[in-house]
Design a protein around this motif. Structure first.
Motif, PDB file in Angstrom:
ATOM      1  N   ARG A  65      -6.756   0.281  -7.449  1.00 42.27           N
ATOM      2  CA  ARG A  65      -6.168   0.089  -6.282  1.00 42.27           C
ATOM      3  C   ARG A  65      -6.185   1.113  -5.225  1.00 42.27           C
ATOM      4  O   ARG A  65      -6.371   2.094  -5.528  1.00 42.27           O
ATOM      5  CB  ARG A  65      -4.467  -0.119  -6.701  1.00 42.27           C
ATOM      6  N   PRO A  66      -6.158   0.411  -4.060  1.00 43.72           N
ATOM      7  CA  PRO A  66      -6.402   1.217  -3.029  1.00 43.72           C
ATOM      8  C   PRO A  66      -5.069   1.964  -2.408  1.00 43.72           C
ATOM      9  O   PRO A  66      -3.959   1.385  -2.646  1.00 43.72           O
ATOM     10  CB  PRO A  66      -6.741   0.430  -1.868  1.00 43.72           C
ATOM     11  N   TYR A  67      -5.058   3.319  -2.231  1.00 43.71           N
ATOM     12  CA  TYR A  67      -3.804   4.004  -1.762  1.00 43.71           C
ATOM     13  C   TYR A  67      -4.236   4.831  -0.503  1.00 43.71           C
ATOM     14  O   TYR A  67      -5.070   5.865  -0.326  1.00 43.71           O
ATOM     15  CB  TYR A  67      -3.288   4.913  -2.819  1.00 43.71           C
ATOM     16  N   PHE A  84       1.052   8.482  -2.181  1.00 41.47           N
ATOM     17  CA  PHE A  84       2.633   8.465  -2.273  1.00 41.47           C
ATOM     18  C   PHE A  84       2.822   7.047  -2.771  1.00 41.47           C
ATOM     19  O   PHE A  84       2.564   5.947  -2.062  1.00 41.47           O
ATOM     20  CB  PHE A  84       3.564   8.491  -1.243  1.00 41.47           C
ATOM     21  N   ARG A  86       4.468   3.671  -4.922  1.00 37.45           N
ATOM     22  CA  ARG A  86       5.959   3.062  -5.856  1.00 37.45           C
ATOM     23  C   ARG A  86       5.549   2.448  -7.208  1.00 37.45           C
ATOM     24  O   ARG A  86       4.374   1.671  -7.200  1.00 37.45           O
ATOM     25  CB  ARG A  86       6.121   1.894  -4.583  1.00 37.45           C
ATOM     26  N   ARG A  92       0.659  -4.068 -14.102  1.00 40.27           N
ATOM     27  CA  ARG A  92      -0.755  -4.002 -13.702  1.00 40.27           C
ATOM     28  C   ARG A  92      -1.131  -2.780 -13.446  1.00 40.27           C
ATOM     29  O   ARG A  92      -1.012  -1.839 -14.329  1.00 40.27           O
ATOM     30  CB  ARG A  92      -0.791  -5.032 -12.440  1.00 40.27           C
ATOM     31  N   PHE A  93      -1.582  -2.287 -12.302  1.00 42.95           N
ATOM     32  CA  PHE A  93      -1.862  -0.929 -11.955  1.00 42.95           C
ATOM     33  C   PHE A  93      -0.988   0.243 -12.135  1.00 42.95           C
ATOM     34  O   PHE A  93      -1.086   1.381 -12.833  1.00 42.95           O
ATOM     35  CB  PHE A  93      -2.877  -0.701 -10.735  1.00 42.95           C
ATOM     36  N   THR A  94       0.065   0.198 -11.322  1.00 41.68           N
ATOM     37  CA  THR A  94       1.103   1.235 -11.316  1.00 41.68           C
ATOM     38  C   THR A  94       1.761   1.686 -12.559  1.00 41.68           C
ATOM     39  O   THR A  94       2.064   2.661 -13.020  1.00 41.68           O
ATOM     40  CB  THR A  94       2.235   1.003 -10.185  1.00 41.68           C
ATOM     41  N   THR A 132       6.244   3.516   1.037  1.00 44.86           N
ATOM     42  CA  THR A 132       5.291   4.203   0.951  1.00 44.86           C
ATOM     43  C   THR A 132       4.377   4.124   2.167  1.00 44.86           C
ATOM     44  O   THR A 132       3.451   5.036   2.236  1.00 44.86           O
ATOM     45  CB  THR A 132       4.589   3.925  -0.334  1.00 44.86           C
TER      46      THR A 132
END
Ligand code: FAD
Length: 268
Positions: A65-67, A84, A86, A92-94, A132
């Motif tokens: 995922r992009p951040y 940063f 959430r 899924r990703f987080t 975020t």
């Protein structure tokens, strides 16, 4: 006087896969945390406002995922890239990221993105964010400060609960001390909730306070550049409000953190 700069600069370096390590994690609430990810090899330069795509393996599959990067570019070699994030409880990703121990290997690709500052832009910068979405603005402020080339800035950040305000202490200190020409405008959307019992600041969603924030900060449409980041519904609502207030469309830049929801199907 026109300040219209087209996004003509080529800023992203050739994207490659890199090995990286999660070097630090600081939890802000049960579902918000700051992550420091460092390349095992040489750091890659980026522009504040750009994002990195990070990847972790979960059940043998690489999830990515992009951040937005919140740290300043000059810290990439030592502290790495600060993100940063959430926790979205959808498995899924987080959810996978939250289980990753500090010191663990991960993947990181980037930078990417055109949500960056224009060179030599003398306009006042209005940064509008939910949750975020404050991250890219923190990177921009930190970098401009380190360069000794600050931009007059109004930063709006809307959250549900006051304890979710990312970088609050740092931003309040910059404003209070005058170390950066910043007006920090946090707002909470659920003032009645017990979690906000101590909150005495602004209340209401970003959409409902942005006009008064512009007014209070004496912003002028022809001398302001607007950057909006986070929740897509907020972005579209704020953009249309600013258009109504006379902000030219080419003075507004946007970074949507997820696709705008399709209109709900009519109930049969
Ligand atoms: C350019 C870009 C930059 C991004 N930067 C950040 C960042 O700095 N920090 C960050 O936390 N996320 C950021 N995101 C969102 C991030 O990439 C993921 O979508 C998010 O972490 C959720 O991943 P997931 O796999 O757990 O759930 P997904 O399946 O990817 O998302 C499920 C749903 O969660 C909601 N959601 C996604 N992100 C958020 C969020 N940040 N806050 C509240 N609800 C959300 C949306 O409704 C979305 O449809 C960014 C996205 C983009 C496109």
């Amino acid at each position: 006087m026109s300040h219209h700069h087209a996004d003509t600069r080529v800023v992203s370096v050739e994207s490659e896969h890199y090995n990286a390590t999660l070097v630090r994690r600081v939890d802000q609430t049960a579902d918000l945390a700051y992550f420091q990810v460092r390349f095992d090899g040489a750091p890659v330069p980026f522009e504040p406002g750009q994002y990195m795509t990070i990847g972790v393996y979960a059940n043998g599959r690489l999830l990515q995922r992009p951040y937005s990067v919140a740290s300043a570019p000059q810290d990439a070699g030592t502290d790495g890239y600060e993100l940063f994030i959430r926790l979205v409880p959808v498995a899924r990703f987080t959810t996978a990221l939250w289980r990753l121990p500090v010191g663990h290997h991960m993947r990181m690709i980037g930078p990417k993105g055109r949500f960056i500052l224009e060179p030599d832009d003398r306009r006042t910068h209005l940064f509008v964010s939910t949750g975020t979405g404050v991250a890219p603005f923190v990177s921009m402020i930190r970098e401009r400060m380190a360069q000794g080339a600050p931009r007059r800035t109004v930063l709006v950040n809307g959250v549900s609960y006051a304890d979710e305000l990312g970088y609050r202490e740092e931003l309040e200190r910059l404003e209070r001390t005058g170390a950066y020409p910043l007006r920090y405008v946090p707002t909470v959307s659920r003032p009645q909730d017990p979690r906000n019992a101590d909150w005495t600041g602004r209340t209401g969603r970003v959409e409902s306070i942005v006009e008064s924030a512009c007014h209070d900060c004496h912003l002028r449409p022809d001398r302001t550049v607007v950057y909006i980041c986070g929740n897509p519904e907020m972005i579209l609502n704020v953009e249309s409000q600013l258009m109504r207030l006379g902000y030219p469309e080419f003075h507004v830049k946007k970074e949507l953190y997820w696709p705008k929801a399709k209109r709900a199907a009519p109930v049969a």
